[in-house]
Design an enzyme around this catalytic site. Sequence first.
Site, PDB file in Angstrom:
ATOM      1  N   GLY A  15     -31.902  19.425  -7.716  1.00  0.00           N
ATOM      2  CA  GLY A  15     -31.447  20.208  -6.567  1.00  0.00           C
ATOM      3  C   GLY A  15     -32.030  21.608  -6.592  1.00  0.00           C
ATOM      4  N   THR A 143     -30.615  25.728 -12.772  1.00  0.00           N
ATOM      5  CA  THR A 143     -29.478  24.986 -12.235  1.00  0.00           C
ATOM      6  C   THR A 143     -28.398  25.945 -11.817  1.00  0.00           C
ATOM      7  OG1 THR A 143     -27.641  23.508 -12.695  1.00  0.00           O
ATOM      8  CG2 THR A 143     -28.601  24.565 -14.597  1.00  0.00           C
ATOM      9  N   ASP A 145     -25.556  25.087 -11.533  1.00  0.00           N
ATOM     10  CA  ASP A 145     -24.365  24.625 -12.264  1.00  0.00           C
ATOM     11  C   ASP A 145     -24.131  25.360 -13.583  1.00  0.00           C
ATOM     12  OD1 ASP A 145     -23.698  22.771 -10.325  1.00  0.00           O
ATOM     13  OD2 ASP A 145     -24.974  21.223 -11.198  1.00  0.00           O
ATOM     14  N   MET A 189     -19.443  24.023  -5.341  1.00  0.00           N
ATOM     15  CA  MET A 189     -20.175  22.994  -6.084  1.00  0.00           C
ATOM     16  C   MET A 189     -19.860  23.018  -7.585  1.00  0.00           C
ATOM     17  SD  MET A 189     -23.968  22.788  -4.353  1.00  0.00           S
ATOM     18  CE  MET A 189     -24.270  21.813  -2.869  1.00  0.00           C
ATOM     19  N   GLY A 190     -20.229  21.934  -8.267  1.00  0.00           N
ATOM     20  CA  GLY A 190     -20.016  21.814  -9.703  1.00  0.00           C
ATOM     21  C   GLY A 190     -19.312  20.512 -10.033  1.00  0.00           C
ATOM     22  N   ARG A 191     -20.078  19.537 -10.475  1.00  0.00           N
ATOM     23  CA  ARG A 191     -19.499  18.216 -10.740  1.00  0.00           C
ATOM     24  C   ARG A 191     -18.623  18.192 -11.986  1.00  0.00           C
ATOM     25  NH1 ARG A 191     -24.490  16.635  -8.864  1.00  0.00           N
ATOM     26  NH2 ARG A 191     -24.401  15.257  -7.060  1.00  0.00           N
ATOM     27  N   ARG A 300     -26.463  27.162  -2.603  1.00  0.00           N
ATOM     28  CA  ARG A 300     -27.609  26.992  -3.506  1.00  0.00           C
ATOM     29  C   ARG A 300     -28.922  27.444  -2.882  1.00  0.00           C
ATOM     30  NH1 ARG A 300     -28.470  20.369  -3.915  1.00  0.00           N
ATOM     31  NH2 ARG A 300     -29.739  20.204  -2.044  1.00  0.00           N
TER      32      ARG A 300
END
Lengths: 412, 412
Positions: A15, A143, A145, A189-191, A300
């Site tokens: 991503g 990232t 993340d 976001m952030g799995r 992002r």
Amino acid sequence: MNELKGACIIGQSGGPTSVINASAYGVIDTALKSGAITQVLGAEHGIKGVLNDRLFDMGLEDPEELRLMKYTPSSALGSCRYKIADPEKDDTDYKRILEVFKKHNVRYFFYNGGNDSMDTCHKISAYMQSVGYDCRVMGVPKTIDNDLFGTDHCPGYASAAKYIATSMMEVYQDAHVYDTGMIVVMEIMGRHAGWLTAAAALANEYGAGPDLIYLPEVDFSMPRFIEDVKRVYAEKGSCIVAVSEGIHYEDGSFVSEAKVAANDGFGHAQLGGLAAILAQVLKEQTGAKVRGIELNLLQRCGAHLASETDIEESFMAGKAAVENAVNGINGCMIGFERVIKNGKYTCKTKLIPLSEVANVEKKIPRDWINEAGNGVKSQFVDYALPLIQGEPNLPKVDSLPRFCKLKKILAK
Amino acid sequence: MNELKGACIIGQSGGPTSVINASAYGVIDTALKSGAITQVLGAEHGIKGVLNDRLFDMGLEDPEELRLMKYTPSSALGSCRYKIADPEKDDTDYKRILEVFKKHNVRYFFYNGGNDSMDTCHKISAYMQSVGYDCRVMGVPKTIDNDLFGTDHCPGYASAAKYIATSMMEVYQDAHVYDTGMIVVMEIMGRHAGWLTAAAALANEYGAGPDLIYLPEVDFSMPRFIEDVKRVYAEKGSCIVAVSEGIHYEDGSFVSEAKVAANDGFGHAQLGGLAAILAQVLKEQTGAKVRGIELNLLQRCGAHLASETDIEESFMAGKAAVENAVNGINGCMIGFERVIKNGKYTCKTKLIPLSEVANVEKKIPRDWINEAGNGVKSQFVDYALPLIQGEPNLPKVDSLPRFCKLKKILAK
């Protein structure tokens, strides 16, 4: 010194972020100036560009357009989510990569991506060593993340964090405007790691942040969530909540699960719609006006709110990858080390073996999160605040962003 | 000159914008310096603050904090969506307003809002005249919707337009990063007028805009929409769509109707969820990866992307309201007139009788929209582009916004 002469490839994967191109530019700019590197090739859509022999000659680009990569979000060379097989199971891709490497005399491979990309990088590095092809493979992290192992933080995180904190502060103003209270649920976001969602807490330092924060590091309980929101709403007449898309129940199932729709190619469920689900629950439970807001792709790619610190560090990571490779380093990812000098934040690069990085996820330490699991402590703010500092001098035309325009001429 | 000495009230109403406080500051700053105005009162939550006699003494605020209002989104004094009755039906509110006006010797009333607020303003003005209370009532426009009658454009529109165009350009980068195509549906505010959604077209001037734009000015047809997207996707391998929340079928029913949930107090249905609905339809119809993005509150409070032109014009509107009122004008809204000098955009204020403004909505002329009803023509770009120009020098602390902090001391 172990001099190795040949072409290099830079590829981007996973991503996009606001600053992944700043890292790619760090690689390209440094490689173009390096005596050891004979040609700088940009892979179209990451490793797929190597497999398809779609390689751009970056030396043919206008230097000013290359420089604008620092301020252009998303992956300028194109990205992919292609996962190459384990070489023991299927070495077709590796043979093809070797073939293309040999064709262009590629001796340096730089891969700019996140967790999965570092895994790709590691496999290619190991394969090239196993077949005795002299080639230096380096990972350049990116990232939003912030979940890569072994580095203080990841390029791309800070700009997304700044976007989130700023947007939170603005939404806070908006949500407190009426005398009739409002509940806002902001989905971030952030799995598996809560770094991005926690960034909303930076807004609290300036009096305009969330009342409650829910991260994937702590199991989610819907009854406790409803109780938390009801309590804050009763006290203040409003409630702002930041939730990570990856919050999950004790059994590991995602709260957003009902909405799981597609698959992104790496086997992750594609999340989304969580804000709407939670807003609906709170509407039913409180009768209040509730707004669900999903920051979505904007967080992002919001380069207009990038952190200058992040841009410069991202560039530095790309530069360090080339310099180290030319100096003989192989099979490493560039990482960051935080150095506090006279109480001031500075950052230097370090080397982390790819074997240690690949497929390990770094999460927020539990003791940076409050006991109730609905907020973060000052350790997080101390960690994140230095990263978002500095305003880039964004190139604009007619008050809109001026992004780079690459010619993308295929190498012969 | 018809000199009238007394206090003034400034109130804010309706949905916030990034620059409504710049207008309020224009009123406050000018009124504080005016010899005719003896006290500057800020109404808490618009007309409700008048009814409840909750009036802040703005002269007690720190001048520097007042100045920061220019860069603080949302309504600093608080807003409301309270609709006062027709005075012939029920004059309770009007009697109370007169009582409070008399108590504080209020001779000037400035109301900062959109369509509904201009209606409130008009009714108060007419009532005060009917009872022979000497008082000057002026409307200071604001609305991101840009739908007020009689003015070239509205304060607040340009900053939201700039947010939309910039976000569109960034999302465009993100949506074109993979070799597997992507469809993006961006949902933009605007119930009955498409000015905001059309602003996405500004991004097309710089090669990163939507392929298709759907506005409430044109009846929506789901089969035609699907056909349009399929055609673009087949040609380009990607498709970016901008849709107004207010798109509706030929019979007038909103496309988002299935999701109509609540009521905002003025009798408008609260829309939302349209992007998700359309994304689902397109997923089923194309099998492509589809992202629905709702810009949500962010577009109306994203002060970090405000237009300097908009900020300065908004201030000017507030200033002109006070100056005109002190000079004897009553019952008017400040409007803008576009003056092209040597090919360059400039803007001056004008007066529009409130009776002409109230409850009339200005839409995009049909001949600014293409024949197929899925895009806008150059007339729109020529109209909107000058409005978004200029970067404000945003006050920040630790790279996050520094919004104004008002003490809000109640007047005695």
